[in-house]
Write an enzyme that holds these catalytic residues in place. Structure first.
Site, mmCIF file in Angstrom:
data_model
loop_
_atom_site.group_PDB
_atom_site.id
_atom_site.type_symbol
_atom_site.label_atom_id
_atom_site.label_comp_id
_atom_site.label_asym_id
_atom_site.label_seq_id
_atom_site.Cartn_x
_atom_site.Cartn_y
_atom_site.Cartn_z
ATOM 1 N N ARG A 1 -8.884 -20.176 66.888
ATOM 2 C CA ARG A 1 -10.146 -19.426 67.011
ATOM 3 C C ARG A 1 -11.377 -19.769 66.935
ATOM 4 O O ARG A 1 -11.896 -20.855 66.887
ATOM 5 C CB ARG A 1 -9.940 -18.622 65.275
ATOM 6 C CG ARG A 1 -10.931 -17.641 64.973
ATOM 7 C CD ARG A 1 -10.385 -16.505 65.541
ATOM 8 N NE ARG A 1 -10.659 -15.204 64.487
ATOM 9 C CZ ARG A 1 -10.971 -13.879 65.179
ATOM 10 N NH1 ARG A 1 -10.798 -13.718 66.493
ATOM 11 N NH2 ARG A 1 -11.212 -13.136 64.161
ATOM 12 N N THR B 1 -8.059 -8.291 72.465
ATOM 13 C CA THR B 1 -6.864 -9.204 72.626
ATOM 14 C C THR B 1 -5.840 -9.034 73.654
ATOM 15 O O THR B 1 -5.645 -8.153 74.050
ATOM 16 C CB THR B 1 -5.985 -9.380 71.229
ATOM 17 O OG1 THR B 1 -5.294 -8.075 70.967
ATOM 18 C CG2 THR B 1 -7.007 -9.463 69.914
ATOM 19 N N THR C 1 -8.302 -13.863 72.498
ATOM 20 C CA THR C 1 -9.243 -12.624 72.329
ATOM 21 C C THR C 1 -10.563 -12.939 72.754
ATOM 22 O O THR C 1 -10.921 -14.207 72.586
ATOM 23 C CB THR C 1 -8.918 -12.005 71.084
ATOM 24 O OG1 THR C 1 -10.012 -10.690 71.181
ATOM 25 C CG2 THR C 1 -9.445 -12.891 70.207
ATOM 26 N N GLU D 1 -16.888 -12.609 68.674
ATOM 27 C CA GLU D 1 -15.916 -12.746 67.657
ATOM 28 C C GLU D 1 -16.722 -12.753 66.403
ATOM 29 O O GLU D 1 -16.237 -12.731 65.069
ATOM 30 C CB GLU D 1 -15.201 -13.975 67.730
ATOM 31 C CG GLU D 1 -13.786 -14.050 67.668
ATOM 32 C CD GLU D 1 -13.048 -13.236 68.607
ATOM 33 O OE1 GLU D 1 -12.496 -11.940 67.773
ATOM 34 O OE2 GLU D 1 -13.020 -13.237 69.496
ATOM 35 N N SER E 1 -8.662 -12.286 61.367
ATOM 36 C CA SER E 1 -8.133 -11.829 62.483
ATOM 37 C C SER E 1 -6.885 -11.073 62.139
ATOM 38 O O SER E 1 -6.258 -11.571 61.135
ATOM 39 C CB SER E 1 -7.881 -12.806 63.523
ATOM 40 O OG SER E 1 -7.058 -12.337 64.515
ATOM 41 N N ALA E 2 -6.933 -9.993 62.760
ATOM 42 C CA ALA E 2 -5.444 -9.225 62.586
ATOM 43 C C ALA E 2 -4.239 -9.889 63.467
ATOM 44 O O ALA E 2 -2.914 -9.574 63.338
ATOM 45 C CB ALA E 2 -5.601 -7.766 63.123
#
Length: 591
Positions: free
Chosen positions: A122, A393, A411, A432, A464-465
Site C-alpha cells: 500500500r 482498484t 489501485t 491514495e 482500504s476496502a
C-alpha cells in the site's frame, strides 16, 4: 544458459505456428520411408498427441489481453508469481484508469506447501505530510507508490522466470500499442464527466497518449504509451531500484511539486513492503484466509463468520430472509471497520482484529440481528464514527499446477488517480491520501466523526476496502481465489462471491454474474444492482431498509475456481466488456 535463452526469445503464441500442406506431405513421406527401411512398428501414431493438454494454471483479470500474457508466462515454464507480475504490469498499461506503477495495493499468497503470506504494498504518506482537507492540492493527494516494490518482493521470493521476461509483454504493449476497447472508452467518458474537464485532451502531458492527433482516442483506435514503455524498460534492465531513485523518481517528485506536492526522493528511497498477519475462519467447513488491517479482509471474514451461524442460508425458500441477514451482518461489520487503521501506527490493532473475529463478537452480532426489522445506524456504530470510502482498484487472480495461488488487488484510487501524468515517464500518480480520515471541527459528512485511527501520519498507510481471499476445501485442497475491485463494494462483493461459490456451488462465471447488493452502514441505505430480484428488494423495504438502485458497474471481481477434477475455472467479471480468464495449457508436442 537456459535462462539466458528464454530471456532473449520473443513471446510465441500457438496461433503463430504455421505448417504448410506441402511440408506436412513431405514430412509424412519421409516418416513412411524410415518405417519401410527400418521396419519400425506400423501402429505408431503420427501428428499431435490425442491426450488433452495438461493445465499449467490460470489467470483472471479485468483485461483478457493481460490474462493471456500471464498465461503465457505459465506456458513458458513460469509459475503463478511470474504470471501475476506480467499481468499486473500489463493492467497498469491498458487499465491505467484503475491501477499502475504509480499506485499500490495488497497481495495474499498461498505457497505450494500450504503456507499463507500477506504482502502489504500500500502507498505510504510522505514524511512531510500535512493535514488533508477538501481543498488539498492535487500534489498532496499522492502517497509513495508501492506496486513496483510489491511485485519485486513477489518475484524474488516466488518467481522463476527472469525479471526482464515477465516485464516484456507490458513493455511491448505500451510501445507498440493496444486496441482501445469498450471499457477504456467508458472510463475515459466517466472521468471527463466527473471532473467536468477534458484533461485527457487539454493537458499536454495527458494528450501525448490520449489525444495524439488532437482529439481523444476512440473505440477501435490503437493507443501507445511510449514514455511508460521506456520507464518499464528501465525498470526491466536496471531492476526495481530504478523506480525509487534516479531519473524516474526525480520525474515523479518534480511532477508532484509542480502542483503543490511534498513527496521527496527520500520518501521514495525509503519505501518498503510490509508482511503482515493473515486472518482465518472456517465457513461451512471450508477454510478461508484473508488479509488484515490496513486492508478490510478481517471485515469480510467477520461477515462470513456471522452468516455461518445460520443453517438455512440461501437455501430454497430462504433467499429474501437470507439477503436481510446478510445486509445486517454487513452493517455491523462496517460499524467495526470504523476503528481500523495501520497496525504499525495504531496500538492494539492486532488485538482489536482478533476481537472482531472472536466467538463473543460473532455471538453478539448474531443476537443483535432481528429477522423482523432493521435498526437505526447507532445500533451498529454506537461511537458515531465515519465510514471511509475507497475508490478505483484492479483485481487479479493467478494459480499454477504446483499449488501456488495469489489473490492481489492494486489501485491508484479514483479514476486516473490524482489525474497527474508525470511528464517524462508517463506514470499516473495515485490519490491514495484521500483514503485517510480528515480531522475537522465542523460537522462532517452524514453527521459522523472522523476516526483518529485513520488520520494521516508520516509513513502511515491509509485504510482500504481491499479484501483478497483464498478458500480451501475441508480437505485442504484449493477451491477458490477471490477478491474484487470497486470502492467499499470490494468487501461486500468478495463476501457474496464466496457465498455463491460455497452455499450455491456455482461455477466461476455464474458466481460473477449473480446480482449484488451493498451496504456500508453510512449512508444508511442498501444499494442493489438494477438486475437484483424486485421481490427481494420489496421484502427488505417492508423490514425498514432504505433501498436504492445502481447500474451493475460499482464492483468488478475476477476469480478462479478449482473444479472437482482439479481443472481450473477462471473468469472475468461480465460487468466489464474486456475482462477475461485464461487457462494456461502445456504446449502440445510432435511424437
Amino acid at each position: 544458459m537456459a535462462s539466458k535463452w528464454i530471456e532473449e526469445q520473443p513471446l510465441v503464441h500457438r496461433r503463430d505456428i504455421r505448417i504448410s500442406s506441402k511440408s506436412r506431405i513431405a514430412a509424412g513421406l519421409l516418416v513412411l520411408l524410415v518405417l519401410w527401411r527400418y521396419g519400425l512398428p506400423s501402429s505408431i501414431h503420427f501428428g499431435f498427441s490425442s491426450e488433452e493438454p495438461k493445465q499449467l494454471g490460470a489467470v483472471a483479470s479485468e483485461h483478457a489481453l493481460c490474462s493471456r500474457y500471464g498465461a503465457d508466462m505459465l506456458e513458458r515454464g513460469g509459475n503463478a508469481a511470474d504470471a501475476m507480475v506480467a499481468t499486473m504490469f500489463c493492467i497498469g498499461v491498458v487499465g491505467m484508469y484503475h491501477s499502475g506503477i504509480g499506485g499500490g495495493g495488497f497481495m495474499l499468497i498461498k505457497s505450494p506447501d500450504g503456507d499463507f503470506e500477506f504482502v502489504d504494498f500500500r502507498e505510504t504518506a510522505p514524511a512531510a505530510i500535512v493535514a488533508l482537507g477538501k481543498n488539498t492540492s492535487a500534489g498532496l493527494r499522492s502517497g509513495v507508490p508501492g506496486e513496483v516494490r510489491g511485485l519485486e518482493y513477489l518475484h524474488r521470493k516466488y518467481g522463476v522466470l527472469p525479471w526482464s521476461v515477465v516485464l516484456e509483454p507490458a513493455i511491448r504493449t505500451a510501445r507498440d500499442g493496444f486496441l482501445v476497447q469498450e471499457d477504456l472508452v467508458n472510463y475515459i467518458d466517466m472521468a471527463v464527466e466527473e471532473t467536468g474537464e477534458d484533461f485527457l485532451s487539454k493537458h499536454p502531458s495527458w494528450a501525448v497518449d490520449f489525444s495524439p492527433s488532437g482529439s481523444r482516442v476512440r473505440l477501435g483506435d490503437t493507443m501507445t504509451r511510449r514514455r511508460l514503455a521506456a520507464t518499464l524498460e528501465r525498470i526491466s534492465v536496471d531492476g526495481p531500484d530504478a523506480f525509487y531513485s534516479g531519473p524516474i523518481a526525480e520525474d515523479m517528485v518534480a511532477s508532484l511539486r509542480n502542483v503543490g506536492g511534498i513527496m521527496t526522493l527520500e520518501d521514495l528511497a525509503n519505501y518498503t513492503v510490509v508482511t503482515r498477519d493473515t486472518s482465518h475462519i472456517d465457513y461451512r467447513g471450508y477454510q478461508i484466509t484473508s488479509t488484515t488491517a490496513p486492508s478490510s479482509g478481517t471485515i469480510a471474514m467477520n461477515i462470513l463468520k456471522v452468516l455461518d451461524t445460520y443453517d438455512e442460508f440461501f437455501t430454497p425458500g430462504t433467499t429474501e430472509l437470507s439477503t436481510h441477514r446478510m445486509i445486517e451482518a454487513m452493517k455491523f461489520a462496517f460499524g467495526l471497520r470504523t476503528r481500523l487503521g495501520d497496525p504499525s501506527f495504531v496500538h492494539g490493532m492486532e488485538e482489536y482484529e482478533n476481537h472482531i473475529l472472536s466467538a463473543e463478537m460473532i455471538d453478539h452480532i448474531r443476537q443483535s440481528i432481528s429477522d423482523s426489522h432493521t435498526q437505526d445506524t447507532s445500533a451498529y456504530n454506537p461511537d458515531g464514527l465515519e465510514v471511509v470510502n475507497s475508490t478505483g482498484t484492479a483485481h487479479i487472480a493467478t494459480v499454477d499446477h504446483q499449488g501456488l495461488a495469489i489473490s492481489a488487488t492494486t489501485t491508484i484510487n479514483r479514476l486516473f488517480g490524482n489525474q497527474i501524468m508525470c511528464d517524462r515517464t508517463g506514470i499516473i500518480m495515485n490519490n491514495e491520501m484521500d483514503d485517510f480520515s480528515v480531522p475537522t471541527s465542523s460537522p462532517p459528512t452524514f453527521g459522523h466523526t472522523p476516526s483518529s485511527t485513520n488520520f494521516a501520519e508520516p509513513g502511515k498507510r491509509p485504510l482500504s476496502a481491499i479484501s483478497p481471499a483464498i478458500i480451501l476445501h475441508p480437505d485442504g485442497s484449493l477451491f477458490l481465489i477471490a477478491g474484487s475491485a470497486g470502492s467499499n463494494w470490494i468487501t461486500t462483493t468478495t463476501v457474496q462471491n464466496i457465498i455463491s461459490g460455497i452455499d450455491q456451488n456455482l461455477a466461476a462465471q455464474e458466481i460473477l454474474a449473480t446480482p449484488r447488493v451493498h451496504h456500508q452502514l453510512i449512508p444508511n441505505h442498501a444499494i442493489f444492482e438494477t438486475t437484483y430480484d424486485n421481490g427481494t428488494v420489496d421484502f427488505l423495504s417492508q423490514l425498514g431498509h432504505e433501498v436504492t438502485w445502481y447500474p451493475p458497474a460499482a464492483s468488478m471481481a475476477h476469480l478462479i475456481r478449482v473444479n472437482a477434477d482439479g481443472g481450473f475455472d477462471p473468469a472475468g467479471d461480465p460487468r466489464l466488456k474486456n475482462s477475461g480468464g485464461v487457462v494456461a495449457l502445456q504446449r502440445r508436442k510432435f511424437w
